[in-house]
Design a protein around this motif. Sequence first.
Motif, PDB file in Angstrom:
ATOM      1  N   SER A  10       0.812  -1.218   0.000  1.00 21.83           N
ATOM      2  CA  SER A  10       0.000   0.000   0.000  1.00 21.83           C
ATOM      3  C   SER A  10       0.845   1.267   0.000  1.00 21.83           C
ATOM      4  O   SER A  10       0.453   2.272  -0.580  1.00 21.83           O
ATOM      5  CB  SER A  10      -0.962   0.002   1.188  1.00 21.83           C
ATOM      6  OG  SER A  10      -0.245  -0.263   2.359  1.00 21.83           O
ATOM      7  N   ASP A  11       2.012   1.224   0.644  1.00 23.50           N
ATOM      8  CA  ASP A  11       2.860   2.425   0.675  1.00 23.50           C
ATOM      9  C   ASP A  11       4.265   2.027   1.116  1.00 23.50           C
ATOM     10  O   ASP A  11       4.554   0.847   1.336  1.00 23.50           O
ATOM     11  CB  ASP A  11       2.265   3.493   1.599  1.00 23.50           C
ATOM     12  CG  ASP A  11       2.011   2.945   3.007  1.00 23.50           C
ATOM     13  OD1 ASP A  11       2.689   1.981   3.399  1.00 23.50           O
ATOM     14  OD2 ASP A  11       1.129   3.476   3.694  1.00 23.50           O
ATOM     15  N   ILE A  12       5.118   3.012   1.273  1.00 20.38           N
ATOM     16  CA  ILE A  12       6.510   2.702   1.589  1.00 20.38           C
ATOM     17  C   ILE A  12       6.628   2.051   2.981  1.00 20.38           C
ATOM     18  O   ILE A  12       7.486   1.185   3.206  1.00 20.38           O
ATOM     19  CB  ILE A  12       7.402   3.958   1.445  1.00 20.38           C
ATOM     20  CG1 ILE A  12       8.873   3.569   1.493  1.00 20.38           C
ATOM     21  CG2 ILE A  12       7.086   5.006   2.474  1.00 20.38           C
ATOM     22  CD1 ILE A  12       9.827   4.647   1.032  1.00 20.38           C
ATOM     23  N   GLY A  13       5.735   2.406   3.901  1.00 17.57           N
ATOM     24  CA  GLY A  13       5.754   1.780   5.234  1.00 17.57           C
ATOM     25  C   GLY A  13       5.514   0.281   5.121  1.00 17.57           C
ATOM     26  O   GLY A  13       6.182  -0.532   5.780  1.00 17.57           O
ATOM     27  N   ASP A  14       4.574  -0.084   4.292  1.00 17.92           N
ATOM     28  CA  ASP A  14       4.258  -1.494   4.050  1.00 17.92           C
ATOM     29  C   ASP A  14       5.494  -2.218   3.494  1.00 17.92           C
ATOM     30  O   ASP A  14       5.844  -3.327   3.915  1.00 17.92           O
ATOM     31  CB  ASP A  14       3.116  -1.526   3.022  1.00 17.92           C
ATOM     32  CG  ASP A  14       2.311  -2.807   3.055  1.00 17.92           C
ATOM     33  OD1 ASP A  14       2.555  -3.624   3.960  1.00 17.92           O
ATOM     34  OD2 ASP A  14       1.456  -2.977   2.159  1.00 17.92           O
ATOM     35  N   LEU A  15       6.185  -1.561   2.572  1.00 19.56           N
ATOM     36  CA  LEU A  15       7.395  -2.140   1.974  1.00 19.56           C
ATOM     37  C   LEU A  15       8.490  -2.333   3.033  1.00 19.56           C
ATOM     38  O   LEU A  15       9.134  -3.386   3.099  1.00 19.56           O
ATOM     39  CB  LEU A  15       7.892  -1.222   0.849  1.00 19.56           C
ATOM     40  CG  LEU A  15       9.280  -1.521   0.293  1.00 19.56           C
ATOM     41  CD1 LEU A  15       9.297  -2.889  -0.411  1.00 19.56           C
ATOM     42  CD2 LEU A  15       9.735  -0.439  -0.682  1.00 19.56           C
ATOM     43  N   LEU A  16       8.682  -1.324   3.879  1.00 22.41           N
ATOM     44  CA  LEU A  16       9.740  -1.414   4.894  1.00 22.41           C
ATOM     45  C   LEU A  16       9.425  -2.534   5.889  1.00 22.41           C
ATOM     46  O   LEU A  16      10.313  -3.322   6.261  1.00 22.41           O
ATOM     47  CB  LEU A  16       9.898  -0.071   5.622  1.00 22.41           C
ATOM     48  CG  LEU A  16      10.359   1.111   4.737  1.00 22.41           C
ATOM     49  CD1 LEU A  16      10.405   2.407   5.540  1.00 22.41           C
ATOM     50  CD2 LEU A  16      11.718   0.843   4.105  1.00 22.41           C
ATOM     51  N   THR A  17       8.163  -2.651   6.274  1.00 16.11           N
ATOM     52  CA  THR A  17       7.773  -3.716   7.215  1.00 16.11           C
ATOM     53  C   THR A  17       8.064  -5.088   6.597  1.00 16.11           C
ATOM     54  O   THR A  17       8.635  -5.976   7.238  1.00 16.11           O
ATOM     55  CB  THR A  17       6.263  -3.602   7.540  1.00 16.11           C
ATOM     56  OG1 THR A  17       6.028  -2.307   8.051  1.00 16.11           O
ATOM     57  CG2 THR A  17       5.830  -4.653   8.551  1.00 16.11           C
ATOM     58  N   MET A  18       7.690  -5.246   5.348  1.00  7.76           N
ATOM     59  CA  MET A  18       7.916  -6.534   4.694  1.00  7.76           C
ATOM     60  C   MET A  18       9.410  -6.836   4.577  1.00  7.76           C
ATOM     61  O   MET A  18       9.844  -7.979   4.743  1.00  7.76           O
ATOM     62  CB  MET A  18       7.284  -6.512   3.299  1.00  7.76           C
ATOM     63  CG  MET A  18       7.204  -7.872   2.662  1.00  7.76           C
ATOM     64  SD  MET A  18       6.614  -7.728   0.981  1.00  7.76           S
ATOM     65  CE  MET A  18       7.926  -6.769   0.303  1.00  7.76           C
ATOM     66  N   THR A  19      10.204  -5.806   4.317  1.00  9.13           N
ATOM     67  CA  THR A  19      11.652  -6.003   4.174  1.00  9.13           C
ATOM     68  C   THR A  19      12.258  -6.473   5.503  1.00  9.13           C
ATOM     69  O   THR A  19      13.065  -7.407   5.530  1.00  9.13           O
ATOM     70  CB  THR A  19      12.305  -4.679   3.693  1.00  9.13           C
ATOM     71  OG1 THR A  19      11.645  -4.258   2.509  1.00  9.13           O
ATOM     72  CG2 THR A  19      13.784  -4.852   3.403  1.00  9.13           C
ATOM     73  N   VAL A  20      11.833  -5.848   6.579  1.00 11.33           N
ATOM     74  CA  VAL A  20      12.324  -6.259   7.908  1.00 11.33           C
ATOM     75  C   VAL A  20      11.890  -7.691   8.192  1.00 11.33           C
ATOM     76  O   VAL A  20      12.686  -8.532   8.637  1.00 11.33           O
ATOM     77  CB  VAL A  20      11.790  -5.297   9.000  1.00 11.33           C
ATOM     78  CG1 VAL A  20      12.087  -5.841  10.396  1.00 11.33           C
ATOM     79  CG2 VAL A  20      12.406  -3.917   8.826  1.00 11.33           C
ATOM     80  N   GLU A  21      10.622  -7.996   7.925  1.00  8.50           N
ATOM     81  CA  GLU A  21      10.121  -9.355   8.214  1.00  8.50           C
ATOM     82  C   GLU A  21      10.881 -10.415   7.416  1.00  8.50           C
ATOM     83  O   GLU A  21      11.092 -11.523   7.878  1.00  8.50           O
ATOM     84  CB  GLU A  21       8.618  -9.442   7.899  1.00  8.50           C
ATOM     85  CG  GLU A  21       7.776  -8.764   8.965  1.00  8.50           C
ATOM     86  CD  GLU A  21       6.307  -8.634   8.568  1.00  8.50           C
ATOM     87  OE1 GLU A  21       5.563  -8.043   9.357  1.00  8.50           O
ATOM     88  OE2 GLU A  21       5.920  -9.091   7.463  1.00  8.50           O
ATOM     89  N   PHE A  22      11.333 -10.026   6.238  1.00  7.40           N
ATOM     90  CA  PHE A  22      12.089 -10.976   5.409  1.00  7.40           C
ATOM     91  C   PHE A  22      13.546 -11.080   5.880  1.00  7.40           C
ATOM     92  O   PHE A  22      14.290 -11.959   5.458  1.00  7.40           O
ATOM     93  CB  PHE A  22      12.024 -10.529   3.944  1.00  7.40           C
ATOM     94  CG  PHE A  22      12.707 -11.453   2.985  1.00  7.40           C
ATOM     95  CD1 PHE A  22      12.285 -12.769   2.846  1.00  7.40           C
ATOM     96  CD2 PHE A  22      13.776 -11.022   2.209  1.00  7.40           C
ATOM     97  CE1 PHE A  22      12.921 -13.639   1.951  1.00  7.40           C
ATOM     98  CE2 PHE A  22      14.423 -11.870   1.321  1.00  7.40           C
ATOM     99  CZ  PHE A  22      13.987 -13.189   1.197  1.00  7.40           C
ATOM    100  N   GLY A  23      13.937 -10.178   6.747  1.00  7.50           N
ATOM    101  CA  GLY A  23      15.318 -10.210   7.258  1.00  7.50           C
ATOM    102  C   GLY A  23      16.310  -9.570   6.312  1.00  7.50           C
ATOM    103  O   GLY A  23      17.514  -9.852   6.371  1.00  7.50           O
ATOM    104  N   ALA A  24      15.808  -8.692   5.422  1.00  6.64           N
ATOM    105  CA  ALA A  24      16.712  -8.019   4.475  1.00  6.64           C
ATOM    106  C   ALA A  24      17.010  -6.599   4.947  1.00  6.64           C
ATOM    107  O   ALA A  24      16.261  -6.021   5.733  1.00  6.64           O
ATOM    108  CB  ALA A  24      16.081  -7.991   3.086  1.00  6.64           C
ATOM    109  N   GLU A  25      18.105  -6.049   4.432  1.00  3.48           N
ATOM    110  CA  GLU A  25      18.458  -4.661   4.756  1.00  3.48           C
ATOM    111  C   GLU A  25      18.023  -3.710   3.655  1.00  3.48           C
ATOM    112  O   GLU A  25      18.118  -2.502   3.813  1.00  3.48           O
ATOM    113  CB  GLU A  25      19.990  -4.515   4.916  1.00  3.48           C
ATOM    114  CG  GLU A  25      20.505  -4.993   6.244  1.00  3.48           C
ATOM    115  CD  GLU A  25      21.990  -4.701   6.423  1.00  3.48           C
ATOM    116  OE1 GLU A  25      22.555  -3.850   5.696  1.00  3.48           O
ATOM    117  OE2 GLU A  25      22.580  -5.345   7.293  1.00  3.48           O
ATOM    118  N   LEU A  26      17.629  -4.295   2.517  1.00  7.82           N
ATOM    119  CA  LEU A  26      17.331  -3.369   1.414  1.00  7.82           C
ATOM    120  C   LEU A  26      16.313  -3.947   0.432  1.00  7.82           C
ATOM    121  O   LEU A  26      16.092  -5.160   0.380  1.00  7.82           O
ATOM    122  CB  LEU A  26      18.609  -2.941   0.697  1.00  7.82           C
ATOM    123  CG  LEU A  26      19.315  -3.844  -0.299  1.00  7.82           C
ATOM    124  CD1 LEU A  26      20.592  -3.178  -0.751  1.00  7.82           C
ATOM    125  CD2 LEU A  26      19.606  -5.178   0.302  1.00  7.82           C
TER     126      LEU A  26
END
Length: 399
Positions: free
Chosen positions: A184-200
């Motif tokens: 939905s937005d950049i916040g959603d992307l950042l949350t998913m990135t953290v959950e995946f254990g990635a830095e970027l």
Amino acid sequence: MYKRSYGSSKAIRPETFRETALRTGRAVVVGHGIVGHQVVYELFSAGRRASRPIEILWVADRHDRRIASFGASGCHMPFLNRDPRAAEWARRSFQRWDMLYELGFGDLLGHAETVFLTREDRVELPPGHPGTARMAAPADFSPFYHRAAVLDSGSVVSACALMPRLFRAVSDLPGVTALPRHLSDIGDLLTMTVEFGAELACVAAGDRAQFLLGERRIEGDFGALLLIDLHKVPEPFDRMVLMDQDREHELTYSVPHRACGHVCLGGVSGRLVTEPEEYEELARGLDDPARVPRYVVDAIHEIRDRVLERLPVFGPALAAGDYLSWYGLRPAAERAIAEWVPWSRTGNLGVLHLGGLGGSGFTLTPAFVTDGMNIRRPTQGIETHFESHLGRPTPAHSS
Ligand SMILES: Cc1cc2nc3c(=O)[nH]c(=O)nc-3n(C[C@H](O)[C@H](O)[C@H](O)COP(=O)(O)OP(=O)(O)OC[C@H]3O[C@@H](n4cnc5c(N)ncnc54)[C@H](O)[C@@H]3O)c2cc1C
């Protein structure tokens, strides 16, 4: 350019996307269009070369003809714009497209001469074109024009045949997990990135980066094509690209998709789509032809009328009910964007945005993605003198 760490004389060099992904072994990529495919393939290849596989979460809400890459005419080279950097990316991309050959799709990328036609005084050829051009008799192509030039180089990617197969091949690469999901937005992307254990994460969201990243420099530029039966088109028009160079009609063209069995006749541009409701309206029309917006119907009629007038050789294939149509949105921006999203918006995570390729995604992607993934992420709070946006300077700029 380098950050000096406190208490140590060791310089820390800002990393590129590729370097961080190799160091951490994980990355998120958004977008199942041609740019996203290329990013995933480059990360996979980097991991293989370094014998350090990268786990890639590859997310998008669509991978079908509702996005530009799955329906584009896929003409490779001749539709260049006047940006010298774009011309240089096009030249390099034209020389090599390793992803297609290495994954076994080289046969969907076919050489095609391109004929530029005009009623004007002179034929304008695309800047940066690496081949040769010869003047030709316009009557050999159409009774409408006064001048013609044939470019010996250029190629066509049969985009509609390529993209579904390429999607399967890239999804099946070791370490790649394709996930259908709307962000939905950049916040959603950042949350998913953290959950995946990635830095970027790398965002290749095409025209809808305007919503996902709040990126107002990108808009959707409406385009439409008619698809006619290749077998109803006489030689040599079934294997060459024709393009009208008259100032007001330069999007009248024919591009043969030999592997798909049709010729794409285009096109229109200049209607910019920026409102979510307009997107919903266009999507409804793709699902149900009865709900196609009026301006789309008008655009399709307009293309047909122009082709009948200017390129009458296609007339027999344009009988009512005999052809299909497709429409999509080019990711329009003043210039291509390859840029790290500012730290202030992403915190400790890195988000690289690659997009804004407009009507040239198939023409620029290989070299553009390579350069974009080589941009060093500016160090937090430290002034840098290297270019953190729009890609590295290409030889066209640095020479
Ligand atoms: C009519 C027409 C003709 C064209 N002809 C040519 C041509 O001849 N030559 C040429 O080089 N180019 C051509 N193009 C341009 C080319 O199609 C585009 O430049 C290219 O496809 C853009 O690729 P992309 O990967 O950036 O974006 P897209 O193909 O649009 O892919 C974007 C991806 O991001 C995903 N996404 C977006 N937002 C979100 C979100 N919030 N959450 C999850 N996923 C999201 C989408 O689902 C999609 O998978 C043409 C385009 C059109 C419309």
